[in-house]
Scaffold this motif. Structure first.
Motif, short mmCIF file in Angstrom:
data_model
loop_
_atom_site.label_atom_id
_atom_site.label_comp_id
_atom_site.label_asym_id
_atom_site.label_seq_id
_atom_site.Cartn_x
_atom_site.Cartn_y
_atom_site.Cartn_z
N ARG A 74 5.54 -7.73 4.91
CA ARG A 74 4.56 -8.15 3.91
C ARG A 74 5.23 -8.23 2.55
O ARG A 74 6.15 -7.47 2.25
CB ARG A 74 3.42 -7.15 3.83
CG ARG A 74 2.46 -7.27 4.96
CD ARG A 74 1.29 -6.39 4.74
NE ARG A 74 1.75 -4.99 4.92
CZ ARG A 74 0.98 -4.01 5.26
NH1 ARG A 74 -0.29 -4.21 5.45
NH2 ARG A 74 1.45 -2.78 5.42
N GLY A 75 4.74 -9.14 1.76
CA GLY A 75 5.24 -9.28 0.39
C GLY A 75 4.17 -9.91 -0.48
O GLY A 75 3.08 -10.28 0.00
N PRO A 76 4.47 -10.07 -1.74
CA PRO A 76 3.48 -10.64 -2.66
C PRO A 76 3.07 -12.07 -2.29
O PRO A 76 1.98 -12.51 -2.63
CB PRO A 76 4.15 -10.60 -4.02
CG PRO A 76 5.53 -10.13 -3.82
CD PRO A 76 5.70 -9.71 -2.42
N ASP A 77 3.94 -12.78 -1.59
CA ASP A 77 3.65 -14.15 -1.21
C ASP A 77 3.13 -14.27 0.22
O ASP A 77 3.04 -15.37 0.75
CB ASP A 77 4.92 -15.01 -1.36
CG ASP A 77 5.41 -15.07 -2.79
OD1 ASP A 77 4.54 -15.06 -3.70
OD2 ASP A 77 6.63 -15.08 -3.00
N GLY A 78 2.83 -13.15 0.85
CA GLY A 78 2.34 -13.16 2.22
C GLY A 78 3.33 -12.51 3.16
O GLY A 78 4.31 -11.90 2.75
N ALA A 79 3.09 -12.66 4.46
CA ALA A 79 3.96 -12.03 5.45
C ALA A 79 4.99 -13.03 5.95
O ALA A 79 4.75 -14.21 6.00
CB ALA A 79 3.12 -11.51 6.61
#
Length: 178
Positions: free
Chosen positions: A173-178
C-alpha cells in the motif's frame, strides 16, 4: 401388466431414494466419488498433520429424514476418536482439511480424466491460523506439489511465507494505492 409396473415402480423408488439408506442413485454416485476423494485427501492430510488426522467418508444417517452418503468425519490418532465431526476442527485444522480435500480432488480428477492435469493451485489465506509446526507441514506439502511440476500460488499476509517463498509478487500500500 400390474406385476411389471410394480417392478418398474420399485426400481423408481430405489433410484429416487426411497430405500434403506434414503439415498438416491445420483447421491450414491456422488458418495462413491466422495469416498475416493476422501481417501486421496487423507493421504495428504496425514502428512500435513504430522500423522494425526485422516478423513473418512461417513455413510451413517444422523436423522431418519436425512439422506446418507455425503458426509465426512475425522479420525484423530492423538485422541483415538474415529468419528470426530469435521465441524469440530479448529480453524487451523479445518484449513488443513480443506487444503487436503482440494489436493485429493485434484488427484482423483487426474486419475479419472485420462491424464488431464490440474497444473495450478491457488490457496487464499488460512495460513495465519496454523501453528509453526503445522505451517511447516503445509508448506512442505505445497513445495512437494511444486517440485512435481505444479504451479502453486499462495495469497497470504503471514511473514513466514514471505521468508520461505522465493518467487513472489508483493502488493504494498502507498499514497497512490496498492
Amino acid at each position: 401388466l400390474e406385476q411389471r409396473l410394480g417392478v418398474v415402480g420399485k426400481v423408481a423408488d430405489v433410484a429416487n431414494g426411497r430405500n434403506a439408506l434414503n439415498m438416491s442413485l445420483q447421491r450414491f454416485v456422488l458418495a462413491a466419488r466422495l469416498e475416493e476423494v476422501a481417501e486421496a485427501a487423507s493421504r495428504r492430510l496425514l502428512v500435513m498433520s504430522g500423522g494425526r488426522f485422516r478423513l473418512r467418508h461417513d455413510t451413517t444417517v444422523a436423522h431418519r429424514a436425512q439422506a446418507a452418503g455425503l458426509g465426512l468425519v475425522v479420525e484423530d490418532a492423538w485422541t483415538g476418536a474415529t468419528d470426530r465431526p469435521v465441524g469440530a476442527l479448529s480453524g487451523g485444522e479445518s484449513f488443513l482439511a480443506s487444503l487436503a480435500l482440494a489436493l485429493g480432488l485434484s488427484d482423483v480428477v487426474l486419475r479419472r480424466s485420462g491424464g488431464l492435469r490440474l497444473d495450478a493451485l491457488l490457496v487464499d489465506e488460512g495460513f495465519g491460523s496454523l501453528d509453526e509446526e503445522t505451517l511447516d507441514h503445509a508448506i512442505r506439502a505445497l513445495e512437494e506439489l511444486r517440485e512435481h511440476g505444479r504451479l502453486v500460488g499462495v495469497i497470504s499476509h503471514v511473514p513466514e511465507l514471505r521468508r520461505r517463498i522465493q518467487a513472489r509478487l508483493e502488493v504494498r500500500r502507498g499514497p497512490d494505492g496498492a
